[in-house]
Scaffold this active site. Structure first.
Site, PDB file in Angstrom:
ATOM      1  CE1 TYR A 180     -13.228  11.115 -38.563  1.00 13.03           C
ATOM      2  CE2 TYR A 180     -14.407  12.518 -37.469  1.00 13.03           C
ATOM      3  CZ  TYR A 180     -13.263  11.670 -37.401  1.00 13.03           C
ATOM      4  OH  TYR A 180     -12.965  11.389 -36.207  1.00 13.03           O
ATOM      5  CB  SER A 231     -16.062  11.069 -32.891  1.00 12.53           C
ATOM      6  OG  SER A 231     -16.063  12.907 -33.935  1.00 12.53           O
ATOM      7  CE  LYS A 235     -14.773   8.610 -36.946  1.00 16.56           C
ATOM      8  NZ  LYS A 235     -14.704   7.420 -36.299  1.00 16.56           N
TER       9      LYS A 235
END
Ligand SMILES: NC(=O)c1ccc[n+]([C@@H]2O[C@H](COP(=O)([O-])OP(=O)(O)OC[C@H]3O[C@@H](n4cnc5c(N)ncnc54)[C@H](O)[C@@H]3O)[C@@H](O)[C@H]2O)c1
Length: 265
Positions: free
Chosen positions: A153, A140, A157
């Site tokens: 997150y 991402s 990532k």
């Protein structure tokens, strides 16, 4: 090293039942792939997707955080199809807000990091033996920059990008191409709520555009795939002046917080 072309290739796409994964399955088949395995924890959805894709697609139940299950699927595909040409390690979750809790971290690490590790351990030996293969990590833009809405997150990532880079460096002599896809906003199940109330400055792509862009860049042999070109500029700005980057991100973060006047007692 040969760059990836989908023609006649056997591919596994994790998280293939929805969003970017589903679009990758469609793009691979449109590009002439021999067979695509739609691997997903939501097996009923994966079956519906595989049925819709036709006879060159099969659904497989898979939880990418389960090392034994990933290994078993890799063996099954290798036995059935004589090898895995492409593994798209695409499944990912966005669990928890802010700093998150212990469950958010365990789930995020299990899927967003260990899912890629288990896949690399399961498929790279076969690719090395055949002297060819392609391994793709969907990370991402949050793995290159920061998503201040969620620490689990962002941190997982970043780990996914680091792992992909490590694999690209160490597998290069083995005929294996490694790619890392780092989109910003993409209109999928994961972003349903946020894309509907997207603020100014947020650009949401369709999953099909991301998949098309990824296959084009893979064919050109590019490691870092940025469907939103401005992410390259942001990454350069962050690297050249980290202090300034943190200050500007903090201003953006504060703009999302309720102001002192409106905060209930
Ligand atoms: N949508 C975005 O804006 C965006 C941006 C950057 C990166 N990404 C990344 O793209 C990837 C795909 O996300 P998406 O946006 O298509 O979301 P999505 O929710 O539409 O699809 C994710 C799929 O992964 C599956 N999945 C979840 N956990 C799994 C597990 N443990 N094992 C196997 N499958 C599992 C889900 O069932 C779902 O089908 C993710 O890694 C995500 O982090 C998405």
């Amino acid at each position: 090293m040969k760059t990836f072309q989908p023609q006649d290739q056997v591919a596994v796409v994790t998280g293939g039942a929805s969003g970017i994964g589903r679009a990758l399955c469609e793009a691979l088949l449109a590009g002439g792939a021999r067979h695509v395995i739609v691997a997903d924890v939501q097996i009923d959805v994966a079956r519906r997707v595989a049925d819709a894709l036709g006879t060159r697609a099969t659904a497989a139940a898979l939880d990418v955080s389960d090392a034994a299950a990933v290994r078993a699927l890799a063996v099954q595909v290798e036995t059935t199809w004589g090898g895995i040409d492409l593994w798209c390690s695409n499944a990912g979750i966005n669990a928890g807000q802010g700093l998150g809790d212990a469950t958010d971290w365990a789930r995020s690490l299990g899927v967003n990091v260990m899912g890629h590790v288990h896949a690399a351990q399961a498929v790279l030996p076969g690719m090395k033996q055949r002297g060819a293969g392609c391994f793709v990590v969907t990370a991402s833009a949050a793995g290159l920059l920061s998503d201040f809405r969620t620490a689990p997150y962002t941190a997982t990532k970043h780990a996914a990008v680091a792992l992909a880079e490590w694999l690209a460096i160490t597998c290069r002599g083995d005929g294996i191409a490694v790619h890392c896809i780092c989109p910003e906003g993409v209109r999928t199940g994961m972003t349903k709520a946020s894309s509907e109330k997207a603020g100014k400055g947020m650009v949401f792509l369709e999953a099909e555009e991301v998949a098309r862009h990824a296959l084009e860049r893979m064919a050109q042999g590019e490691f870092l795939i940025l469907p939103h070109p401005r992410v390259a500029d942001y990454e350069a700005r962050r690297a050249s002046d980290r202090q300034r980057w943190i200050e500007s991100m903090n201003k953006a973060f504060l703009r999302t917080q309720p102001s002192a006047e409106t905060t209930p007692n």
